[in-house]
Each structure stands twice: as C-alpha cells, then as structure tokens.
Design an enzyme around this catalytic site. Structure first.
Site, PDB file in Angstrom:
ATOM      1  N   ASP A 126       0.860  -1.190   0.000  1.00 30.02           N
ATOM      2  CA  ASP A 126       0.000   0.000   0.000  1.00 30.02           C
ATOM      3  C   ASP A 126       0.892   1.234   0.000  1.00 30.02           C
ATOM      4  OD1 ASP A 126      -3.011   0.781   0.379  1.00 30.02           O
ATOM      5  OD2 ASP A 126      -1.889   2.138   1.669  1.00 30.02           O
ATOM      6  N   GLU A 128       2.351   5.093  -0.345  1.00 33.78           N
ATOM      7  CA  GLU A 128       1.986   6.493  -0.117  1.00 33.78           C
ATOM      8  C   GLU A 128       2.714   7.302  -1.179  1.00 33.78           C
ATOM      9  OE1 GLU A 128      -0.366   7.399   1.978  1.00 33.78           O
ATOM     10  OE2 GLU A 128      -0.522   5.313   2.614  1.00 33.78           O
ATOM     11  N   ALA A 129       2.057   8.337  -1.684  1.00 35.96           N
ATOM     12  CA  ALA A 129       2.630   9.120  -2.779  1.00 35.96           C
ATOM     13  C   ALA A 129       2.430  10.606  -2.539  1.00 35.96           C
ATOM     14  CB  ALA A 129       1.977   8.715  -4.108  1.00 35.96           C
ATOM     15  N   ASP A 226      -2.593   1.304  -6.575  1.00 35.32           N
ATOM     16  CA  ASP A 226      -1.187   1.155  -6.200  1.00 35.32           C
ATOM     17  C   ASP A 226      -0.331   0.670  -7.361  1.00 35.32           C
ATOM     18  OD1 ASP A 226      -0.943   1.529  -3.063  1.00 35.32           O
ATOM     19  OD2 ASP A 226      -2.834   0.513  -3.459  1.00 35.32           O
ATOM     20  N   HIS A 285      -3.286   6.141   6.847  1.00 36.04           N
ATOM     21  CA  HIS A 285      -2.498   6.715   5.767  1.00 36.04           C
ATOM     22  C   HIS A 285      -0.995   6.571   5.971  1.00 36.04           C
ATOM     23  CE1 HIS A 285      -6.262   8.146   4.232  1.00 36.04           C
ATOM     24  NE2 HIS A 285      -6.471   8.895   5.288  1.00 36.04           N
ATOM     25  N   ASP A 290      -1.326   0.892   7.042  1.00 32.32           N
ATOM     26  CA  ASP A 290      -2.417   0.515   6.132  1.00 32.32           C
ATOM     27  C   ASP A 290      -2.210  -0.914   5.619  1.00 32.32           C
ATOM     28  OD1 ASP A 290      -3.736   2.908   6.384  1.00 32.32           O
ATOM     29  OD2 ASP A 290      -3.167   3.702   4.430  1.00 32.32           O
TER      30      ASP A 290
END
Length: 341
Positions: A126, A128-129, A226, A285, A290
């Site tokens: 998962d 994060e961006a 993702d 988040h 996550d």
C-alpha cells in the site's frame, strides 16, 4: 492513502479500466452456496457442472438453515464451533456457511489442507505518494513510502514486513496537505534514497525470502491504484521498465465485495474492518500501518473460507480484469530494476 486515492487524476498516464462487463464476469473467490446455487467441486476428477454428489444437497440444506438464523443464533453457533463471533450478521452467516462447506467437502474427499492451497505467501503493498489537496490533473504522483507486509497462508499469520521512504525527484518538496495526511515529513524523504534504489532493495528482500523460486506468492493491494497508477507513474518518472512481479495482483476490494456480497461503497478499508468486527490499528495513511490492516482483512477472509486469487493485471499501461477461469499463477521471481533507456 485509501479513500484519497480515488480522487487521483491520471490524464497524463495511459491507464484505463477494462470493459465493465468483463469485471462483472470475474468471480475470483470460491463462494458459499445459497439454497439453490451449485457448489464447487469435491475432487479434481469431478467437472465444475456436475453437482449430483449428495454432499451438495447437504450443503444447500445447511445454507438454508443458516439463512433463517437470527444474529444471536449465529453468534451462539459460531461460539460453539470456536469460530470468530465478530462482525455484522451477513459476515457471520458467510463465516458459518464457509466453515460447514469446507468441513463437508473435506469429509467427502477424505482429505484436508490449509485454507488457501495455492499461494504460500501473500505480499500486501500500500504505497503512499506525493499529493495535493485538490490533486490537479497535471500533477505527477511520486511514491514516497514503499511498504510490504508478508502473510503466510498456511499458518495464517503476518510473518514479516519491509518499509522504506522514497525521495521524490519531480516535486521534492512535500505539500503541507501530504505531510498531514501521511505523517511523512520532509526530513524523512530528504534522507531517503530515490525510487530505483528502493526498488532494488525490495527485490532483494523478496529474493531473500525465496518468493517466486521456492515459494509461490502473489501481490495484494487495496484497490487498483497502487499498481496501475502509482507504480506505473513512478516507473515512467524513473525511466524504469514496469517490474514483472507486480504485473498481476489481488485487488482485495473486489474479492471482499464478491465474497461477502456487499456493494462497492462498503469496500473502503475502514468499512471492511468495521464490518468484520475489527478496529484499525496504527496511524491511518501510514503505508506500513495501512498494509498491516489490509493484511488483517485478508487473514480474516482466508479464515472465513475465501480463496485469495489474482483478479487484476496491467498490460501496455492498461488496467485489466483477470477472469476467474484464467489459470492460477504465482508472481514470477523478482528481478532488479531495468532501465527503459
């Protein structure tokens, strides 16, 4: 990034969904059979359409009885069988039906086995961006956290994890919104490696655990974003070929909706946890937290009798569904990043 991912614009990337009709045909989980539905096969020698064996009548009758149970009756029966009693009524019905079906089929076939008999491990990812509050159409999302959580499908446990932060290159300065949403600070990414270096260490981590060589495994995500968006965009930014081990994956939202018979609106991470009687653990988040919570959902689904199977793939930049009739395959052995140049 969960719900925030749904607001991401991808006009600058060649990513699109396959025909909706194809997705509707995909039924990746084995399903517990209501009163008049057919059941899955007892043995490999029996065809999918031959349900004349008496065991199927027993399963259908049991499903009818379970359908008529009240919530208290379901809870009592689950407790008697030493099964989990948490979750909403529909989840408890599904759990009880799955238990009874599995027991009867194993009894009929004269053999047992683990809940999931194909993949040895499931690798939950998962990302994060980078993001802005409104996510403008021309914004390039760069991965800033690469987590992995490893599930052993035989012991039904989380057995390992990986996490590294990633330094973005196109937009190196994180927005205040991104920092607040993810908890990832500017210092964390400034001190991190760029994506190619992190991806190499991901590959090394997978190789060390002999995934794709000694053990069969698959990637699992919470939605399609993702792999089809974040990883696809990042590989274009970093001038890397898309990694072969991530070209197919398990979209747990689709599986959850099909298995528990719930609409798409009830397949967000927080809702799936709530419906299963679970609470979010950690910081929302955070990519690693996550991933751990998604892994908890996957474990509960395995315990409830769902077979986790690949149901999405990316081909030539397009997001496609994998039909349930497709051969079951594990992810290939991981290889280091390859440049497009």
């Amino acid at each position: 990034m969960d719900e925030h991912k749904e607001n991401i614009q991808t006009k600058d990337v060649n990513v699109k969904m396959s025909d909706p009709g194809e997705e509707e045909k995909t039924k990746p989980c084995s399903r517990v059979i209501p009163d008049e539905e057919s059941a899955p096969e007892v043995s490999s020698s029996q065809s999918n359409s031959d349900f004349s064996h008496p065991v199927y009548k027993e399963i259908a009758l049991a499903n009818g009885q379970i359908n008529r149970m009240s919530r208290d009756e379901l809870k009592k029966k689950l407790a008697e069988l030493q099964l989990d009693t948490r979750g909403v009524k529909d989840v408890m019905k599904k759990r009880l039906k799955s238990h009874y079906k599995k027991h009867k089929l194993m009894q009929s076939a004269g053999e047992g086995g683990p809940t999931d008999t194909y993949y040895d491990y499931i690798c939950v990812v998962d990302f994060e961006a980078t993001c802005e509050e409104d996510n403008p159409a021309d914004f390039h999302h760069e991965i800033i956290e690469f987590p992995m959580v490893l599930i052993n499908t035989h012991t039904l446990e989380i057995v390992d994890s990986f996490q590294e932060y990633v330094r973005p290159e196109l937009n190196p300065q994180l927005s205040d919104f991104c920092v607040k949403l993810t908890g990832i600070t500017q210092k964390m990414v400034d001190e991190a490696d760029t994506f190619p270096g992190v991806l190499q260490r991901v590959v090394d981590w997978l190789k060390e655990r002999e995934l794709g060589t000694k053990y069969k495994y698959a990637i699992l995500t919470d939605g399609a974003w993702d792999m089809s968006k974040f990883l696809n965009i990042q590989c274009q930014i970093s001038r890397l070929k898309y990694p072969s081990f991530a070209k197919k994956w398990i979209n747990i939202r689709k599986l959850y909706g099909n298995f528990y018979k719930v609409p798409r609106a009830q397949t967000k991470l927080s809702t799936m946890l709530e419906k299963l009687g679970l609470k979010y653990e950690g910081r929302p988040h955070s990519g690693l937290d996550d991933s751990r919570n998604i892994a908890r959902i996957a474990l509960r689904m395995l315990q409830d009798g769902c077979q986790l199977r690949v149901n999405e793939r990316i081909h030539a930049g397009q997001l496609l569904s994998v039909p349930s009739s497709a051969p079951v395959e594990g992810a290939p052995p991981p290889h280091g990043p390859k440049s497009k140049d």
